[in-house]
Write an enzyme that holds these catalytic residues in place. Structure first.
Site, PDB file in Angstrom:
ATOM      1  N   GLU A 278       0.830  -1.210   0.000  1.00 58.11           N
ATOM      2  CA  GLU A 278       0.000   0.000   0.000  1.00 58.11           C
ATOM      3  C   GLU A 278       0.867   1.264   0.000  1.00 58.11           C
ATOM      4  O   GLU A 278       0.524   2.263  -0.628  1.00 58.11           O
ATOM      5  CB  GLU A 278      -0.942  -0.012   1.211  1.00 58.11           C
ATOM      6  CG  GLU A 278      -2.047   1.023   1.107  1.00 58.11           C
ATOM      7  CD  GLU A 278      -3.207   0.740   2.057  1.00 58.11           C
ATOM      8  OE1 GLU A 278      -3.326  -0.404   2.550  1.00 58.11           O
ATOM      9  OE2 GLU A 278      -3.988   1.669   2.299  1.00 58.11           O
ATOM     10  N   GLU A 281       1.914   1.639  -3.486  1.00 60.18           N
ATOM     11  CA  GLU A 281       0.771   2.108  -4.268  1.00 60.18           C
ATOM     12  C   GLU A 281       0.545   3.606  -4.030  1.00 60.18           C
ATOM     13  O   GLU A 281       0.297   4.367  -4.968  1.00 60.18           O
ATOM     14  CB  GLU A 281      -0.485   1.313  -3.862  1.00 60.18           C
ATOM     15  CG  GLU A 281      -1.735   1.675  -4.655  1.00 60.18           C
ATOM     16  CD  GLU A 281      -2.986   0.978  -4.122  1.00 60.18           C
ATOM     17  OE1 GLU A 281      -2.943   0.351  -3.041  1.00 60.18           O
ATOM     18  OE2 GLU A 281      -4.026   1.068  -4.810  1.00 60.18           O
ATOM     19  N   CYS A 298      -8.411  -1.984   4.431  1.00 59.28           N
ATOM     20  CA  CYS A 298      -8.241  -3.204   5.242  1.00 59.28           C
ATOM     21  C   CYS A 298      -9.443  -3.545   6.098  1.00 59.28           C
ATOM     22  O   CYS A 298      -9.516  -4.627   6.651  1.00 59.28           O
ATOM     23  CB  CYS A 298      -6.983  -3.121   6.087  1.00 59.28           C
ATOM     24  SG  CYS A 298      -6.690  -1.527   6.801  1.00 59.28           S
ATOM     25  N   SER A 318      -7.659   1.625  -1.959  1.00 54.45           N
ATOM     26  CA  SER A 318      -6.423   0.924  -2.277  1.00 54.45           C
ATOM     27  C   SER A 318      -6.797  -0.438  -2.844  1.00 54.45           C
ATOM     28  O   SER A 318      -7.777  -1.057  -2.421  1.00 54.45           O
ATOM     29  CB  SER A 318      -5.612   0.746  -0.985  1.00 54.45           C
ATOM     30  OG  SER A 318      -4.677  -0.287  -1.161  1.00 54.45           O
ATOM     31  N   LYS A 357     -15.056  -9.581   9.232  1.00 54.13           N
ATOM     32  CA  LYS A 357     -14.018 -10.435   8.629  1.00 54.13           C
ATOM     33  C   LYS A 357     -14.580 -11.800   8.253  1.00 54.13           C
ATOM     34  O   LYS A 357     -14.053 -12.476   7.372  1.00 54.13           O
ATOM     35  CB  LYS A 357     -12.850 -10.606   9.601  1.00 54.13           C
ATOM     36  CG  LYS A 357     -12.065  -9.341   9.851  1.00 54.13           C
ATOM     37  CD  LYS A 357     -10.927  -9.197   8.860  1.00 54.13           C
ATOM     38  CE  LYS A 357     -10.291  -7.834   8.944  1.00 54.13           C
ATOM     39  NZ  LYS A 357      -9.597  -7.460   7.716  1.00 54.13           N
ATOM     40  N   GLU A 360     -15.870 -11.097   4.952  1.00 49.71           N
ATOM     41  CA  GLU A 360     -14.782 -10.828   4.006  1.00 49.71           C
ATOM     42  C   GLU A 360     -14.154 -12.114   3.480  1.00 49.71           C
ATOM     43  O   GLU A 360     -13.902 -12.252   2.279  1.00 49.71           O
ATOM     44  CB  GLU A 360     -13.704  -9.973   4.687  1.00 49.71           C
ATOM     45  CG  GLU A 360     -12.536  -9.608   3.772  1.00 49.71           C
ATOM     46  CD  GLU A 360     -11.411  -8.881   4.501  1.00 49.71           C
ATOM     47  OE1 GLU A 360     -11.037  -9.299   5.618  1.00 49.71           O
ATOM     48  OE2 GLU A 360     -10.909  -7.885   3.968  1.00 49.71           O
ATOM     49  N   GLU A 365     -13.801 -12.569  -4.246  1.00 52.87           N
ATOM     50  CA  GLU A 365     -12.498 -11.995  -4.634  1.00 52.87           C
ATOM     51  C   GLU A 365     -11.350 -12.661  -3.878  1.00 52.87           C
ATOM     52  O   GLU A 365     -10.180 -12.439  -4.216  1.00 52.87           O
ATOM     53  CB  GLU A 365     -12.446 -10.489  -4.289  1.00 52.87           C
ATOM     54  CG  GLU A 365     -13.399  -9.589  -5.053  1.00 52.87           C
ATOM     55  CD  GLU A 365     -14.737  -9.415  -4.334  1.00 52.87           C
ATOM     56  OE1 GLU A 365     -15.054 -10.222  -3.432  1.00 52.87           O
ATOM     57  OE2 GLU A 365     -15.482  -8.483  -4.693  1.00 52.87           O
ATOM     58  N   CYS A 501      -9.820  -1.319  15.182  1.00 55.12           N
ATOM     59  CA  CYS A 501     -10.082  -2.726  15.527  1.00 55.12           C
ATOM     60  C   CYS A 501     -10.116  -2.996  17.027  1.00 55.12           C
ATOM     61  O   CYS A 501     -10.735  -3.951  17.470  1.00 55.12           O
ATOM     62  CB  CYS A 501      -9.047  -3.625  14.889  1.00 55.12           C
ATOM     63  SG  CYS A 501      -9.203  -3.618  13.117  1.00 55.12           S
TER      64      CYS A 501
HETATM   65 FE1  HC1 Z   1      -7.855  -5.226  12.091  1.00 54.49          FE
HETATM   66 FE2  HC1 Z   1      -6.368  -5.499  10.056  1.00 54.49          FE
HETATM   67  S1  HC1 Z   1      -5.971  -4.040  11.751  1.00 54.49           S
HETATM   68  S2  HC1 Z   1      -8.522  -4.814   9.952  1.00 54.49           S
HETATM   69  O1  HC1 Z   1      -8.423  -3.581  12.430  1.00 54.49           O
HETATM   70  O2  HC1 Z   1      -5.816  -4.257   8.729  1.00 54.49           O
HETATM   71  O3  HC1 Z   1     -10.115  -6.978  12.306  1.00 54.49           O
HETATM   72  O4  HC1 Z   1      -6.766  -5.978  14.740  1.00 54.49           O
HETATM   73  O5  HC1 Z   1      -6.605  -7.870  11.650  1.00 54.49           O
HETATM   74  O6  HC1 Z   1      -6.892  -7.667   8.101  1.00 54.49           O
HETATM   75  O7  HC1 Z   1      -3.554  -6.439  10.388  1.00 54.49           O
HETATM   76  C1  HC1 Z   1      -9.284  -6.292  12.351  1.00 54.49           C
HETATM   77  C2  HC1 Z   1      -7.249  -5.694  13.831  1.00 54.49           C
HETATM   78  C3  HC1 Z   1      -6.846  -6.767  11.425  1.00 54.49           C
HETATM   79  C4  HC1 Z   1      -6.634  -6.846   8.817  1.00 54.49           C
HETATM   80  C5  HC1 Z   1      -4.592  -6.124  10.231  1.00 54.49           C
END
Ligand code: HC1
Length: 567
Positions: A278, A281, A298, A318, A357, A360, A365, A501
């Site tokens: 990133e 990028e 993220c 991103s 998550k 996700e 994808e 998070c």
């Molecule tokens: Fe997160 Fe991440 S920081 S999104 O907040 O970018 O859930 O902790 O795991 O994938 O590394 C959450 C936390 C985590 C991702 C990372």
């Protein structure tokens, strides 16, 4: 200032203060249920009723402002009887399956019934036995346990600006649900799980995947690897009596090993990898002036929010996948090859502070390895349940280390767990990559802390870089509206949940402002304790590029670590 009397104590407060606040100031506890400070102050449950001298009816303390000379009694036979009756009525149409409920022993209704001394429920009300909504991969909504406090409605609307659920119907038929009683899957719910954090009972909770994970662990054919998100190390301990923010990384690793995971790895490794991709990028887009501001990608609840509400901003995201997903793709390719394991037999489990998550990892994808890159996501709460179920005494566990190489990480990576952390980690690397010079100071205090929106202009090699950070989707909306109104930023970090998070929808309950601040402090300490604090200095990341990916934004990187979200 004005003075009133509560339970024979003189209390001095500002005009406009509620009786509840005045009582709190005097150290007098008034029980509440629907009340959520600053977010849901509606006097609906009437658990906080008190007697006000001269008034005919009992007053709900959370919404009644004090008046000069007011005389309040919080603990009279009439008050106690009314509170008991109100809670008894709530229990009369509540699906009472306490011993098997996910919130058993952490349920506000249960605690209230106990503290009010209820020993029976005299009424037999009709329970709404509508089947729970299990339509999403992340959340379950069980109307039979809902107490209609509306805390979920308030957080979804006022904090997240999403409005996926609302009170529908009237009177006895009232139900909290998506409009037209649609399924959560069919409305613009981003699956952030903030509703599960504020639900006082077991009416909203995460979809549980512990049995799938137990099955994988018991299967001798499977090679089960686990990754732990940055924010889990400062929150898991709360489930076992540690203060919020206590850093329990080593014990968490030890617990996962005892649960039977074949390798214990760290999402932080992939957070360092994300920074490499990133950061590169950003540098590329910044130099070309293309699709700015760059928006971080993220946080899966945030991605879903953009898809539902601001699709015109999708090109700004991103193209990097989240660290969780980068980890899965690298584990089932690079690592599988390196150690000679058939990726078809590999199961990747994530421990996340997040409910989105779960959604996700099932996105189409996210199959760049040729398999579903991450198989199961467990919240911090589910991991705590597994540890308890296995009979592991968390407190007496030793501190253990992650396995190599996907367990090596830097201080920059752990920062991801708190709002502003991705930005700070990216700046540490981008600065050094652009200037070729060492950073004069590592901490970017401008993007730290719990302020809803943080903005800063930083000089990199004489060029001003304008950055912004927002957490909570209500704040994300404000930032996007500012961009639409012509505000120029180059790089914007958005995290879906308040605090980032550390305040994720899968974190231990309670999670509130004070606890978020404590976890955030834990994150900064965890960064300070790391010997390497910049992502590009992670030796295992350097090896991954040398042995496998080539360089950031290489063709292989693009294939495995990047994606595009389309409306
Ligand atoms: Fe997160 Fe991440 S920081 S999104 O907040 O970018 O859930 O902790 O795991 O994938 O590394 C959450 C936390 C985590 C991702 C990372």
């Amino acid at each position: 200032k004005m003075t009133l009397t509560i339970d024979n104590l003189q209390v001095e407060v500002e005009p406009g203060t509620t009786i509840l606040k005045a009582a709190q100031k005097a150290g007098i506890h008034i029980p509440t249920l629907c009340y959520l400070e600053g977010i849901n102050e509606i006097g609906a449950c009437r658990v906080c009723v008190v007697e006000v001298e001269g008034a005919r009816n009992l007053a709900a303390a959370c919404v009644t402002p004090v008046t000069p000379g007011m005389v309040v009694r919080t603990n009279t036979p009439r008050v106690r009887a009314a509170r008991r009756l109100n809670v008894e009525l709530l229990l009369s149409n509540h699906k009472m399956e306490c011993p098997t409920c996910v919130r058993n022993l952490n349920c506000e209704l249960q605690a209230l019934a106990q503290s009010l001394g209820l020993r029976q429920v005299r009424f037999n009300g009709l329970v709404n036995y509508q089947a729970p909504d299990t339509s999403t991969p992340a959340l379950v909504r069980d109307p039979a346990k809902c107490v209609l406090c509306r805390r979920c409605v308030a957080v979804c609307e006022k904090v997240q600006g999403v409005k996926a659920i609302a009170p529908l119907e009237r009177g006895f038929d009232t139900i909290v649900a998506p409009a037209f009683q649609d399924k959560l899957m069919d409305v613009a719910c981003v699956e952030c799980g903030q509703c599960t954090l504020v639900c006082p009972v077991g009416a909203l909770y995460e979809r549980d995947y512990t049995s799938e994970v137990w099955a994988a662990l018991a299967d001798p054919e499977k090679f089960v690897v686990v990754q732990t998100a940055p924010a889990t190390r400062v929150s898991l301990g709360q489930e076992f009596g540690y203060p919020p923010g206590a850093i329990n990384t080593g014990k968490m690793v030890a617990a996962l090993r005892r649960l039977g995971f074949d390798r214990v790895f760290d999402t932080n490794f992939a957070a360092d990898l994300t920074i490499m991709e990133e950061g590169s990028e950003f540098i590329e887009r910044f130099k070309k002036g293309e699709r700015l501001p760059l928006l971080t990608s993220c946080s899966p609840g945030w991605i879903k929010f953009v898809e539902h509400f601001y699709p015109e901003f999708l090109p700004h995201l991103s193209t990097c996948k989240s660290p969780q997903q980068m980890f899965g793709a690298v584990a089932k390719t690079y690592y599988a090859q390196k150690v000679g394991i058939d990726p078809a037999k590999m199961v990747v489990v994530s421990i996340m502070p997040c409910t989105a998550k779960k959604f996700e990892c099932q996105r189409p994808e996210m199959r760049a390895s040729g398999y579903q890159d991450v198989d199961y996501v467990l919240t911090t709460r589910e991991l705590a349940r597994m540890i308890r179920e296995a009979g592991i005494d968390f407190e007496s566990l030793p501190e253990e280390q992650y396995d190599d190489p996907l367990g090596e990480s830097t201080g920059a990576a752990v920062l991801f767990g708190a709002t502003g952390g991705v930005m700070e980690a990216a700046l540490r690397t981008a600065y050094e990559l652009i200037t070729g010079k060492e950073l004069p100071r590592l901490e970017f205090h401008e993007v730290r802390g719990l302020k809803g929106i943080k903005e800063a202009t930083l000089e990199i090699d004489g060029t001003p870089v304008r950055v912004a950070v927002a957490h909570g989707l209500g704040n994300a909306r404000k930032i996007l509206e500012r961009v639409k109104g012509g505000e120029e930023y180059h790089f914007v970090e958005i995290m879906c949940c308040p605090g980032g998070c550390i305040g994720g929808g899968g974190q231990p309950i309670p999670t509130n402002e004070e606890i978020r601040a404590q976890r955030m402090a834990g994150i900064y300490t965890a960064d300070e304790r790391m010997s390497i604090r910049k992502s590009h200095e992670n030796p295992s990341i350097q090896a991954l590029y040398r042995e496998f990916l080539g360089h950031p934004l290489s063709e292989k990187s693009h294939h495995l670590l990047h994606t595009h979200y389309t409306p």
